[in-house]
Structure formats: C-alpha cells, structure tokens
Design a protein around this motif. Structure first.
Motif, PDB file in Angstrom:
ATOM      1  N   LEU A 130     -26.241 -16.852  79.223  1.00  0.00           N
ATOM      2  CA  LEU A 130     -25.653 -17.129  77.919  1.00  0.00           C
ATOM      3  C   LEU A 130     -24.939 -15.880  77.419  1.00  0.00           C
ATOM      4  N   ILE A 131     -23.662 -16.015  77.089  1.00  0.00           N
ATOM      5  CA  ILE A 131     -22.872 -14.882  76.614  1.00  0.00           C
ATOM      6  C   ILE A 131     -21.894 -15.380  75.555  1.00  0.00           C
ATOM      7  N   ALA A 132     -21.617 -14.545  74.563  1.00  0.00           N
ATOM      8  CA  ALA A 132     -20.742 -14.950  73.465  1.00  0.00           C
ATOM      9  C   ALA A 132     -19.630 -13.938  73.260  1.00  0.00           C
ATOM     10  N   TYR A 133     -18.509 -14.414  72.747  1.00  0.00           N
ATOM     11  CA  TYR A 133     -17.365 -13.571  72.410  1.00  0.00           C
ATOM     12  C   TYR A 133     -16.987 -13.827  70.952  1.00  0.00           C
ATOM     13  N   THR A 134     -16.684 -12.768  70.212  1.00  0.00           N
ATOM     14  CA  THR A 134     -16.332 -12.924  68.814  1.00  0.00           C
ATOM     15  C   THR A 134     -15.158 -12.033  68.442  1.00  0.00           C
ATOM     16  N   GLU A 135     -14.360 -12.494  67.483  1.00  0.00           N
ATOM     17  CA  GLU A 135     -13.180 -11.763  67.059  1.00  0.00           C
ATOM     18  C   GLU A 135     -12.847 -12.131  65.612  1.00  0.00           C
ATOM     19  N   GLY A 150     -13.478 -16.109  64.666  1.00  0.00           N
ATOM     20  CA  GLY A 150     -13.437 -16.987  65.831  1.00  0.00           C
ATOM     21  C   GLY A 150     -14.471 -16.543  66.836  1.00  0.00           C
ATOM     22  N   ASN A 151     -15.221 -17.476  67.401  1.00  0.00           N
ATOM     23  CA  ASN A 151     -16.176 -17.103  68.441  1.00  0.00           C
ATOM     24  C   ASN A 151     -16.311 -18.206  69.470  1.00  0.00           C
ATOM     25  N   ASN A 205     -31.989 -10.535  75.055  1.00  0.00           N
ATOM     26  CA  ASN A 205     -30.851  -9.597  74.981  1.00  0.00           C
ATOM     27  C   ASN A 205     -29.529 -10.284  75.307  1.00  0.00           C
ATOM     28  N   ILE A 206     -29.233 -11.335  74.577  1.00  0.00           N
ATOM     29  CA  ILE A 206     -27.998 -12.086  74.780  1.00  0.00           C
ATOM     30  C   ILE A 206     -26.811 -11.251  74.312  1.00  0.00           C
ATOM     31  N   PRO A 207     -25.840 -10.976  75.190  1.00  0.00           N
ATOM     32  CA  PRO A 207     -24.709 -10.128  74.801  1.00  0.00           C
ATOM     33  C   PRO A 207     -23.702 -10.872  73.923  1.00  0.00           C
ATOM     34  N   ILE A 208     -23.207 -10.193  72.891  1.00  0.00           N
ATOM     35  CA  ILE A 208     -22.117 -10.684  72.058  1.00  0.00           C
ATOM     36  C   ILE A 208     -20.961  -9.704  72.223  1.00  0.00           C
ATOM     37  N   MET A 209     -19.880 -10.143  72.817  1.00  0.00           N
ATOM     38  CA  MET A 209     -18.757  -9.276  73.134  1.00  0.00           C
ATOM     39  C   MET A 209     -17.794  -9.186  71.961  1.00  0.00           C
ATOM     40  N   CYS A 210     -17.557  -7.966  71.484  1.00  0.00           N
ATOM     41  CA  CYS A 210     -16.684  -7.744  70.335  1.00  0.00           C
ATOM     42  C   CYS A 210     -15.851  -6.492  70.587  1.00  0.00           C
ATOM     43  N   ASP A 211     -14.561  -6.547  70.244  1.00  0.00           N
ATOM     44  CA  ASP A 211     -13.691  -5.391  70.489  1.00  0.00           C
ATOM     45  C   ASP A 211     -13.571  -4.480  69.267  1.00  0.00           C
ATOM     46  N   ASN A 212     -14.606  -4.472  68.426  1.00  0.00           N
ATOM     47  CA  ASN A 212     -14.596  -3.625  67.237  1.00  0.00           C
ATOM     48  C   ASN A 212     -14.616  -2.147  67.643  1.00  0.00           C
ATOM     49  N   THR A 213     -13.630  -1.381  67.180  1.00  0.00           N
ATOM     50  CA  THR A 213     -13.532   0.045  67.520  1.00  0.00           C
ATOM     51  C   THR A 213     -13.627   0.928  66.274  1.00  0.00           C
ATOM     52  N   SER A 214     -14.261   0.422  65.216  1.00  0.00           N
ATOM     53  CA  SER A 214     -14.408   1.209  63.992  1.00  0.00           C
ATOM     54  C   SER A 214     -15.429   2.315  64.208  1.00  0.00           C
ATOM     55  N   ASP A 215     -15.597   3.175  63.209  1.00  0.00           N
ATOM     56  CA  ASP A 215     -16.560   4.272  63.294  1.00  0.00           C
ATOM     57  C   ASP A 215     -17.980   3.826  63.026  1.00  0.00           C
TER      58      ASP A 215
END
Length: 254
Positions: A130-135, A150-151, A205-215
C-alpha cells in the motif's frame, strides 16, 4: 449468474493476468448525446495554460445542458481518473456557466474521442503493498485563491482510490497547502489500512509520497519526550515535572 462483465455502466474484462475495467460503451453514448462523436480528438483533456476565473463579461450558455455534461463526466471518472481534475475544475462553474467553461468541457469530450476505450488495469502479478501519493496546487483557484488537494492510493501497484478537492481554507504558504493535502491523504490511508485488516492484511509504515521541499519537515519523537503533551492533555505529576523541566521552567538558584 456467471462471470461479471457489465455493471452500472462499467465493463469488466477478467483474464488470467488480471482485470480490466472501463466504460467504453458509456463513453460512446455520452459523446453521441452531446453531439461530439464527429469532433476531432485531442491528446489531453485540458490545456496547461488554462486558468478559469469568474469571466463576468462572458457569454452565457444553456445551464441545463452544461450541468448535464458535468454530471455525465463525473460518472465517467469511476474508471477514468485521468479526467478527474479537468472535470472537477469545470464543475465549480455550474451556476451561470459561460461560453469559456463550455469550451473547456468540450475539450474534455474531444479527449475522450481519442481515448474512449481507456480504462484501469489490475494485474494479478503485482506485489501487494500500500502506497499513497499526494500533491497540492497552491492558490490554484483564481476565484477564491484556494489551493487544490489531490491524492492517489495504490494497492499492489494498482490504483484503487483517488481524490481531488478544493481546500476549505486559504493557505498562507505552499507548505501549508501541502500539509493539508497530506492530512487528507493520511485519513484515507488509515481507513484503507483498517479495512484491509478485516481481510487478513496488515500494513505498517505506509509511505505517503509528497514533493514538499519547504524548510518544514516531520520527524518522529517518542511519546515520553513529546514536550507538546503538556499543552494538550492532563498528565501525571511525575511526567508533568519532567516535561516542565524540558520547557526550561524552574527556580532561580542564587
């Protein structure tokens, strides 16, 4: 009753390698109903430069027909998540629709002409994880300046759940918009996790993939050392004193 092959507009093809779900027949009927069968097909449902706003001076179009197009396309998203964003964006303008919105909807229909037989493939050979992507699209709504979440959730490498929605509040930064999207995605992942337990599958430990590059980033800390607990709930005297010390509160010694 035999093998399932058709259900509420969904066409199901079962093979030894997997299952294919599409709405080919429904799509053809939809195009015919709105007189778009003979239009020229295109390769994408929406232009990357399209920005829909109030368009107060635009020419009005038939509201009943526009809403009929939107409702028909929304049902098609059951097997076509590739048009979810475009359809949901156009659905925001169902009250007093203008010609510019109708053009955007017709573009979606033209995309369906070239992809009417597309659908979702569920392979039997994929691993069962199980893996998720969010944006989030920060301030993407030009009318209210709200962001869009969106996810997508994949089970065994196959898309099983998807979500697209304008956020309820106005985010003050891209980081805030991203974390709101992650929160919605996390809620869906947890629901899926506990639902799958009933079927004998357990995930950790289900991964949620996010491209957040904030501090700002999340880092795990054990509950015993979570200083913020002192601000959220009643705790034992021993732990209260421990956390108070971690806060830097104490007596001044001469």
């Amino acid at each position: 009753m035999g093998e399932l092959s058709y259900f509420l507009g969904l066409q199901i093809k079962q093979t030894k390698e997997g299952i294919f779900i599409n709405q080919k027949k429904y799509t053809k009927e939809l195009l015919k109903r709105f007189e778009m069968s003979d239009a020229k097909g295109i390769s994408a449902p929406m232009s990357s430069s399209l920005k829909l706003d109030k368009d107060e001076k635009g020419k009005k179009v038939d509201e009943k027909r526009y809403r009929g197009m939107i409702s028909s396309l929304l049902y098609l998203t059951a097997s076509r998540p590739d048009i979810v964003f475009a359809v949901c964006l156009c659905a925001r303008f169902q009250a007093c629709p203008k010609e510019s919105r109708l053009v955007a909807v017709k573009r979606i229909l033209r995309y369906l002409i070239s992809s009417y037989d597309y659908g979702l493939w569920y392979s039997k050979q994929s691993c069962f994880d199980l893996i998720a992507y969010t944006e989030a699209d920060y301030a993407g709504c030009k009318v209210e300046r709200k962001s869009t979440s969106g996810n997508r959730q994949f089970l065994g490498g196959c898309l099983v759940s998807w979500y697209n929605k304008k956020q309820l509040c106005v985010s003050l930064s891209t980081a805030e918009a991203e974390y709101i999207a992650v929160g919605c995605c996390c809620a869906q992942v947890l629901w899926m996790k506990y639902t799958l337990i009933d079927f004998g599958f357990s995930f950790k430990n289900i991964p949620i993939m996010c491209d957040n590059t904030s501090d700002v980033f999340l880092e795990y800390i054990c509950t015993e050392d979570q200083i913020a607990d002192i601000f959220t709930k009643p705790i034992s005297e021993e732990r209260f004193c421990y956390l108070r010390k971690l806060l830097g509160i104490g007596r001044l010694h001469d």
